[in-house]
Design an enzyme around this catalytic site. Structure first.
Site, PDB file in Angstrom:
ATOM      1  N   SER A  96       5.213  -3.116   4.385  1.00  0.00           N
ATOM      2  CA  SER A  96       6.130  -2.295   5.161  1.00  0.00           C
ATOM      3  C   SER A  96       7.383  -3.099   5.512  1.00  0.00           C
ATOM      4  O   SER A  96       8.043  -3.627   4.615  1.00  0.00           O
ATOM      5  CB  SER A  96       5.411  -1.740   6.388  1.00  0.00           C
ATOM      6  OG  SER A  96       6.155  -0.712   7.002  1.00  0.00           O
ATOM      7  N   ASP A 219       3.382   7.678   0.001  1.00  0.00           N
ATOM      8  CA  ASP A 219       4.053   6.655   0.808  1.00  0.00           C
ATOM      9  C   ASP A 219       5.489   7.116   1.074  1.00  0.00           C
ATOM     10  O   ASP A 219       6.188   7.568   0.157  1.00  0.00           O
ATOM     11  CB  ASP A 219       4.056   5.344   0.020  1.00  0.00           C
ATOM     12  CG  ASP A 219       4.597   4.155   0.796  1.00  0.00           C
ATOM     13  OD1 ASP A 219       5.115   4.345   1.914  1.00  0.00           O
ATOM     14  OD2 ASP A 219       4.513   3.033   0.258  1.00  0.00           O
ATOM     15  N   HIS A 254       1.520   5.631   3.386  1.00  0.00           N
ATOM     16  CA  HIS A 254       2.068   4.339   3.785  1.00  0.00           C
ATOM     17  C   HIS A 254       0.984   3.468   4.418  1.00  0.00           C
ATOM     18  O   HIS A 254       0.282   3.886   5.344  1.00  0.00           O
ATOM     19  CB  HIS A 254       3.208   4.548   4.777  1.00  0.00           C
ATOM     20  CG  HIS A 254       4.004   3.318   5.054  1.00  0.00           C
ATOM     21  ND1 HIS A 254       4.797   2.717   4.095  1.00  0.00           N
ATOM     22  CD2 HIS A 254       4.135   2.566   6.176  1.00  0.00           C
ATOM     23  CE1 HIS A 254       5.372   1.653   4.617  1.00  0.00           C
ATOM     24  NE2 HIS A 254       4.990   1.531   5.872  1.00  0.00           N
TER      25      HIS A 254
END
Length: 529
Positions: A96, A219, A254
Site C-alpha cells: 500500500s 484492488d 486491497h
C-alpha cells in the site's frame, strides 16, 4: 538525513559474521507481519531495515504524506548500502503506502538499489486519489483526514455515514486539525507539477531496478499497478528493468495479497536471484501471472494485453427506456438503428448511487464481487444486457466503454459497471470505471462542456480476467455516481469542495447509428488461437 532529521529503524541481521544483502521497508504504518518478515529474511542471509517515515512513530521531523519519501528513501538506501555488514546490494518491499515508498526513490539512482517487491502501490498519487479526474472520497476522508504525525492511522466509516455527505467538502476538512496535505489535494484537482514531483509516471527511464508488482482484480490500485508494470517494461532505464519486471494479479481486494500462499517464498526467490545471484529460474518465468475468475485458476502470460485478444464491441441499444434492469436496454454485436431513441435519466447529487462491489479501498461489506441487483433497480441507472451466452466466454485485459452523451450541466461524471448475470438473476460486479466529463480530453487541462451538446467520452473500467459461463449474461450499467468511493459531482462547475450548491443534471446517452455507444471487451478465444 542531510537536513539533520534522524529516521528511526528496526534492523534485523543474520546471526553470523560477514556482509549481507539488505532489504529495506520505508513505512508509514507498522504491523502487517513486517517484523515476522524481518525475522524470516534475517534467518536466510539478509539484513532487514524497517525504517519509519519522517514524522511517523520514532522518526524525527514533520510527516507530510508522500512528499519527503523519495529523498528520504534515497538517503536511507545510501546509508544502508554503506554499512560494514552490507554487501552493498539492496532490495525494497512494501504494501500500500509502503509499496509506493519502495520505488519512489528509484529514479534518484542509488547504486545500491537492485530490485523492488511492491504490493498494491501507485504510479502517481493523482492516479490514486483522482481516478480519471474524480476524487476517491473514501480515501481522502478515511486516510487523509485521520492519518497524521506519529502513529495515527485511518478511520473507517460506514458507507452511509453523514461524514461523507458534508458540503462544502472543504468544511468537513476544516473540522480536522493539521491536515494541510488534504487541502493541497483539493487544490490540485488536476494532474500538475505537485503530483509529478513525487510520482514516477514521467521517470521510468531513470529507473534501473526491476520490480515485482502484486495486486488484485478488486484492488483500488489495480490500474496503477498495470500502469507501473507497463512503464517499467516499456520505458525502464535498463534491460533488467525492462525484461525483468513482473506482475502477479489475484482475485482479492486491497491488501488481500497477504493471504497469497507462498508469498514470502516468492519474495525470497526474487531477492535470491537479484541480490545473491542464485540461479533459481525466476528470471525465466513468464512476466505475468493472473488469476482467471470464473475458471478459478492461475495462468501465466507473456504480454499485456494478450497477443491473442479479440477486442470485441458490444453496442448499447434500447427503445428509449433502459432505466433499471426492468427496462429495455440491450447489449449486442449490432449497433443501433439510425432512429434509435436515446436513453435519459436524472442525476441528483442528493440521491447518489451508493458503492456496491468493486475496487473501493476499504469496507469489506461492499467491496469485491458483490451482487448489484439492488442498484440495478434504480431509474437513474441505465442497464444494458446481452442474451444468455451460448458457451463460456473469457474476458481478460483492459475493458473500455465509449459513450456519446449530453448533459444539462457544465460539469458532471459518468460511471460504468460490468456485471456477470447468473441464471438465477444474481448480477455480480466484475469491474467498473468513472470519468469526469471535463477531463474527457486531458487530465492536465480540464475543459467544461456546453449543456445540451453531444460529446464523446471514453471510460476505462480498468482490467479484469473473467470467464462468463454459458447461460450467463453480460450486463453494463451507466449512471453518474459511485458514492462514497467517489465524491459526488455537484453539477455546478464550481471548484471542487468549495460550495454546498448542488444541481440536478438531465443526462442523455445516445446509441443510434451516428452515435454508436459501445463496450469493448478483450475476448480470449477458447482455442488459444
Amino acid at each position: 538525513m542531510p537536513d539533520g532529521v534522524k529516521l528511526a529503524a528496526e534492523i534485523y541481521r543474520p546471526d553470523a559474521p560477514g556482509k549481507f544483502p539488505s532489504l529495506m521497508l520505508l513505512r508509514y504504518f507498522r504491523g502487517g507481519h513486517q517484523n515476522a518478515a524481518g525475522e524470516f529474511f534475517a534467518q536466510r542471509g539478509y539484513a532487514v531495515a524497517l525504517v519509519d517515515c519522517r514524522g511517523r512513530y520514532d522518526s524525527e521531523g514533520t510527516w507530510v504524506p508522500y512528499v519527503n519519501d523519495p529523498q528520504d528513501g534515497y538517503h536511507a538506501q545510501q546509508w544502508l548500502g554503506s554499512q560494514p555488514w552490507s554487501s552493498g546490494k539492496i532490495g525494497t518491499f512494501g504494501l500500500s503506502y509502503n509499496a509506493f515508498t519502495s520505488y519512489m526513490a528509484a529514479p534518484l539512482g542509488s547504486p545500491h538499489l537492485k530490485c523492488i517487491f511492491a504490493r498494491s502501490g501507485q504510479q502517481t498519487n493523482f492516479g490514486h486519489l483522482y481516478n480519471d479526474g474524480v476524487m476517491q472520497l473514501n480515501v481522502i476522508f478515511e486516510f487523509g483526514l485521520h492519518t497524521k504525525q506519529g502513529s495515527q492511522l485511518q478511520r473507517i466509516f460506514p458507507v452511509d455515514h453523514p461524514h461523507y455527505r458534508r458540503l462544502p467538502l472543504i468544511d468537513a476538512v476544516d473540522d480536522f486539525p493539521n491536515v494541510q496535505h488534504v487541502k493541497d489535494w483539493f487544490k490540485h484537482s488536476r494532474y500538475d507539477d505537485y503530483w509529478k514531483a513525487y510520482g514516477i509516471k514521467e521517470k521510468y527511464p531513470s529507473i534501473t531496478a526491476p520490480a515485482y508488482f502484486i495486486t488484485g482484480w478488486y484492488d483500488n490500485l489495480l490500474h496503477e499497478n498495470w500502469r507501473n508494470f507497463t512503464g517499467f517494461r516499456q520505458e525502464g532505464g535498463s534491460e533488467e528493468a525492462r525484461s525483468g519486471t513482473k506482475i502477479l494479479v489475484g482475485n482479492w481486494a486491497h491488501g488481500g495479497s497477504s493471504g497469497y500462499p507462498g508469498l514470502l517464498d516468492l519474495q525470497l526467490r526474487w531477492y535470491d536471484y537479484w541480490l545473491k545471484g542464485i540461479q533459481n529460474g525466476i528470471d525465466r518465468e513468464p512476466p505475468i501471472k493472473i488469476y482467471v475468475m470464473g475458471a478459478e485458476t492461475w495462468r501465466d502470460e507473456r504480454e499485456w494485453p494478450l497477443a491473442r485478444t479479440k477486442f470485441t464491441k458490444l453496442y448499447l441499444d434500447s427503445q428509449g427506456r433502459a432505466n433499471s434492469a426492468g427496462g429495455d436496454g440491450t447489449l449486442s454485436a449490432s449497433s443501433g438503428a439510425e432512429d434509435s431513441p436515446a436513453d435519459r435519466f436524472v442525476y441528483d447529487p442528493d440521491n447518489p448511487v451508493y458503492t456496491l462491489g468493486g475496487q473501493i479501498s476499504t469496507h469489506d461489506d461492499v467491496r469485491g464481487p458483490k451482487d448489484r441487483r439492488s442498484v440495478q433497480e434504480r431509474d437513474d441507472v441505465l442497464v444494458y444486457t446481452t442474451g444468455p451466452l451460448d458457451q463460456d466466454l473469457e474476458v481478460t485485459g483492459p475493458v473500455e466503454l465509449k459513450l456519446y452523451f449530453a448533459s444539462s450541466a457544465v460539469d458532471t461524471d459518468f460511471t460504468a459497471t460490468l456485471s456477470d448475470v447468473h441464471p438465477d438473476g444474481k448480477a455480480i460486479h466484475i469491474c467498473e470505471g468513472i470519468r469526469g466529463v471535463t477531463f474527457r480530453e486531458s487530465l492536465e487541462e480540464p475543459t467544461p462542456i456546453e449543456p445540451g451538446k453531444i460529446y464523446e467520452l471514453w471510460i476505462s473500467l480498468w482490467e479484469t480476467s473473467m470467464v462468463f459461463g454459458g447461460g450467463h449474461r453480460i450486463r453494463m450499467e451507466v449512471s453518474s455516481s459511485n458514492f462514497p468511493r467517489y465524491a459526488r459531482n455537484q453539477n455546478t462547475g464550481l471548484p471542487l469542495g468549495s460550495s454546498a450548491l448542488v444541481k440536478k443534471a438531465q443526462q442523455t446517452i445516445y446509441h443510434d447509428a451516428r452515435h454508436p455507444s459501445h463496450l469493448i471487451l478483450p475476448v480470449i478465444p477458447d482455442d488459444g488461437g
